[in-house]
Write a protein that holds these residues in place. Structure first.
Motif, PDB file in Angstrom:
ATOM      1  N   ASP A  52      -1.046   9.634  -2.509  1.00 54.82           N
ATOM      2  CA  ASP A  52      -0.864   8.203  -2.705  1.00 54.82           C
ATOM      3  C   ASP A  52      -0.200   7.518  -1.502  1.00 54.82           C
ATOM      4  O   ASP A  52       0.033   6.309  -1.521  1.00 54.82           O
ATOM      5  N   ALA A  53       0.083   8.318  -0.448  1.00 54.80           N
ATOM      6  CA  ALA A  53       0.610   7.722   0.787  1.00 54.80           C
ATOM      7  C   ALA A  53      -0.511   7.336   1.744  1.00 54.80           C
ATOM      8  O   ALA A  53      -0.241   6.819   2.841  1.00 54.80           O
ATOM      9  N   LEU A  56      -0.423   4.252   4.252  1.00 54.61           N
ATOM     10  CA  LEU A  56       0.917   3.908   4.702  1.00 54.61           C
ATOM     11  C   LEU A  56       1.114   4.361   6.144  1.00 54.61           C
ATOM     12  O   LEU A  56       0.423   5.251   6.626  1.00 54.61           O
ATOM     13  N   ALA A  60       6.793   4.002   7.134  1.00 55.18           N
ATOM     14  CA  ALA A  60       6.925   3.448   5.791  1.00 55.18           C
ATOM     15  C   ALA A  60       7.169   4.549   4.763  1.00 55.18           C
ATOM     16  O   ALA A  60       7.981   4.394   3.845  1.00 55.18           O
ATOM     17  N   LEU A  61       6.465   5.668   4.909  1.00 57.51           N
ATOM     18  CA  LEU A  61       6.676   6.771   3.982  1.00 57.51           C
ATOM     19  C   LEU A  61       8.096   7.319   4.123  1.00 57.51           C
ATOM     20  O   LEU A  61       8.776   7.567   3.121  1.00 57.51           O
ATOM     21  N   ALA A  63      10.694   5.744   5.110  1.00 55.91           N
ATOM     22  CA  ALA A  63      11.649   4.752   4.611  1.00 55.91           C
ATOM     23  C   ALA A  63      11.773   4.774   3.096  1.00 55.91           C
ATOM     24  O   ALA A  63      12.793   4.339   2.547  1.00 55.91           O
ATOM     25  N   GLU A  64      10.754   5.286   2.397  1.00 62.13           N
ATOM     26  CA  GLU A  64      10.816   5.344   0.934  1.00 62.13           C
ATOM     27  C   GLU A  64      11.815   6.386   0.448  1.00 62.13           C
ATOM     28  O   GLU A  64      12.239   6.342  -0.711  1.00 62.13           O
ATOM     29  N   GLY A  65      12.172   7.335   1.310  1.00 63.02           N
ATOM     30  CA  GLY A  65      13.158   8.342   0.919  1.00 63.02           C
ATOM     31  C   GLY A  65      12.714   9.196  -0.245  1.00 63.02           C
ATOM     32  O   GLY A  65      13.515   9.570  -1.102  1.00 63.02           O
ATOM     33  N   ARG A  66      11.441   9.560  -0.263  1.00 65.82           N
ATOM     34  CA  ARG A  66      10.941  10.387  -1.366  1.00 65.82           C
ATOM     35  C   ARG A  66      11.535  11.792  -1.311  1.00 65.82           C
ATOM     36  O   ARG A  66      11.900  12.304  -0.254  1.00 65.82           O
ATOM     37  N   GLY A  71       8.157  13.795  -4.925  1.00 67.15           N
ATOM     38  CA  GLY A  71       7.616  12.570  -4.353  1.00 67.15           C
ATOM     39  C   GLY A  71       6.128  12.608  -4.064  1.00 67.15           C
ATOM     40  O   GLY A  71       5.623  11.775  -3.307  1.00 67.15           O
ATOM     41  N   THR A 447      15.520  15.029   0.338  1.00 68.60           N
ATOM     42  CA  THR A 447      15.039  13.698   0.704  1.00 68.60           C
ATOM     43  C   THR A 447      14.382  13.718   2.079  1.00 68.60           C
ATOM     44  O   THR A 447      14.966  14.222   3.049  1.00 68.60           O
ATOM     45  N   GLU A 449      13.533  12.108   5.420  1.00 71.63           N
ATOM     46  CA  GLU A 449      14.098  11.016   6.215  1.00 71.63           C
ATOM     47  C   GLU A 449      13.269  10.667   7.446  1.00 71.63           C
ATOM     48  O   GLU A 449      13.472   9.618   8.052  1.00 71.63           O
TER      49      GLU A 449
END
Length: 456
Positions: A52-53, A56, A60-61, A63-66, A71, A447, A449
């Motif tokens: 689903d990325a 992007l 941007a990915l 920055a979402e911090g998945r 994630g 996470t 980063e």
């Protein structure tokens, strides 16, 4: 470390020479170009990323911090520890400062402009590569000082290098020469290209009979140096080699070869062979892989006063990610633990996709995903597919790799199930980075980063 960079900017401003021992503010272009990789769109080229990325940008990915676990990331997935990367980069910076070494880490380990930028930020003089393609990647991302640890005899590559040198006086290339024939080919190609600036050359001293490249004797090295002196397109700036190829390497043999390398530079200097160096340019004496940089530091500390200052250049590269196999055993910090400790930054996550017997399991990562040229991956941790809990991978052993499967044996009580994730430690970073074009940088809590781009 920014204050250190500011302090060295005055010496780094010397144009197109070998004067500066450490990098400075002039590498802002590397930072800018590397940062622009965050704008790259994500798609099917990059394995392991969340479906689903798609569309992007990498930035941007990040920055979402998945979470790398929840994630949407898929296995197999190679990750880099954010904490280990930071610690390793800082450790080699302080190590080289402490021992008075300039540093040109071997970029072929990662071929990542983002990591090049971080290495330069941590005081690296420049970046080392092995072949012209790797040098082109460095130049595409603004690296100004490139050390090619090979003799270049490819005419199109030499024409490109000549054009880079002529176009930008701030660019420095240094490459090996280990044969008179090689010097003739370099000179011929550069003449045909209409070179206006000479290419800087270091004579490579071989590490011994049965070793890899390099002139085997001091007399052969002198003949190569004479050939360089006779070529107006080339300039002799020093000597170099790779101590990791010393046959039956041990501390005594490695140090003995390094002393030969220093003695060669002393002899060349006494004979006036470095007369073309100008101003505050330094004589290059370079060695260093990731297994013996303690020996390099020890012997280079013994370099006597020469006719001009010396640039003692270390080229270790595997330190940036370290590993859980080959270099884990060979790191000099095992011999001198008071100097610090590197941390393995890689972890390859694979999923149990088959459990045909109580003693056997198969993961969905194989030769396409994991380094296997020196050591097999090591199972370190299991993440339960039922509740997400983590536990040590006790009783779980990788015994072989197919193209897309890891063969695993399991001891009684391992509790391994289909659907579990297994975190694998990898050996030999040089053949780990090259299998992944985009690698998540992950904090200890999982996470994501950042995403590191590679070019192999």
């Amino acid at each position: 470390m920014a204050a250190h960079d500011d302090a060295t900017s005055a010496t780094s401003a010397t144009t197109g020479d070998l004067a500066a021992g450490r990098s400075g503010n002039a590498d802002a272009r590397v930072e800018t170009l590397a940062a622009a990789l965050a704008d790259e769109r994500l798609d099917h080229r990059f394995k392991g990323l969340p479906p689903d990325a798609e569309g992007l940008t990498a930035g941007a990915l990040a920055a979402e911090g998945r979470s790398v676990f929840t994630g949407g990331f898929t296995t197999p997935l190679l990750t880099l520890s954010a904490e280990a990367l930071s610690e390793n980069l800082a450790l080699l910076e302080t190590y080289t400062e402490r021992h008075g070494l300039a540093f040109a880490p071997h970029g072929k380990t990662s071929m990542s402009p983002q990591l090049f930028a971080r290495q330069l930020r941590h005081g690296a003089w420049g970046i080392t590569v092995a072949v012209p393609h790797q040098a082109r990647v460095c130049r595409a991302y603004g690296v100004r000082r490139i050390f090619v640890a090979n003799e270049i005899v490819d005419a199109p590559a030499l024409a490109w290098i000549s054009a880079e040198l002529d176009a930008d006086p701030d660019v420095t290339f240094v490459c090996y020469a280990d044969s008179v024939r090689g010097v003739e080919l370099m000179d011929g190609a550069l003449r045909a290209a209409g070179a206006r600036r000479p290419l800087d050359v270091v004579v490579e001293l071989g590490a011994g009979d049965g070793a890899r490249t390099g002139a085997r004797t001091e007399a052969e090295c002198a003949a190569v140096a004479d050939a360089v002196a006779a070529a107006s397109t080339l300039r002799l700036v020093g000597v170099a080699g790779y101590e990791g190829e010393v046959p039956d390497a041990d501390p005594e043999r490695v140090r003995a070869w390094l002393r030969r390398l220093v003695a060669l530079a002393v002899d060349f200097d006494a004979a006036g062979r470095f007369g073309e160096l100008a101003g505050d340019e330094r004589i290059v004496i370079s060695a260093g892989g990731s297994a013996w940089f303690d020996a390099v530091a020890d012997v280079f500390a013994e370099i006597p006063r020469l006719g001009r200052p010396v640039l003692p250049l270390l080229r270790s590269g595997a330190y940036v990610s370290h590993d859980d196999g080959h270099y884990r055993h060979l790191t000099p910090f095992n011999r001198v633990p008071e100097e610090g400790s590197l941390r393995a930054a890689f972890r390859l996550w694979a999923q149990v996709v088959s459990r045909p017997t109580d003693e056997q399991a198969f993961l969905n990562a194989g030769k396409r995903d994991a380094a296997y040229d020196l050591d097999l991956p090591r199972a370190q941790v299991v993440r339960s597919g039922r509740d997400g809990s983590l536990r040590p991978a006790d009783g779980v052993t990788v015994t072989g790799l197919s193209d897309q499967h890891a063969w695993v044996t399991t001891a009684p009580g391992s509790g391994l199930e289909v659907g579990d994730w297994v975190g694998l430690g990898l050996s030999h970073p040089c053949t780990s980075f090259d299998k992944w074009q985009l690698i998540p940088v992950v904090r200890e809590d999982g996470t994501v980063e950042d995403l590191v781009r590679t070019f192999f």
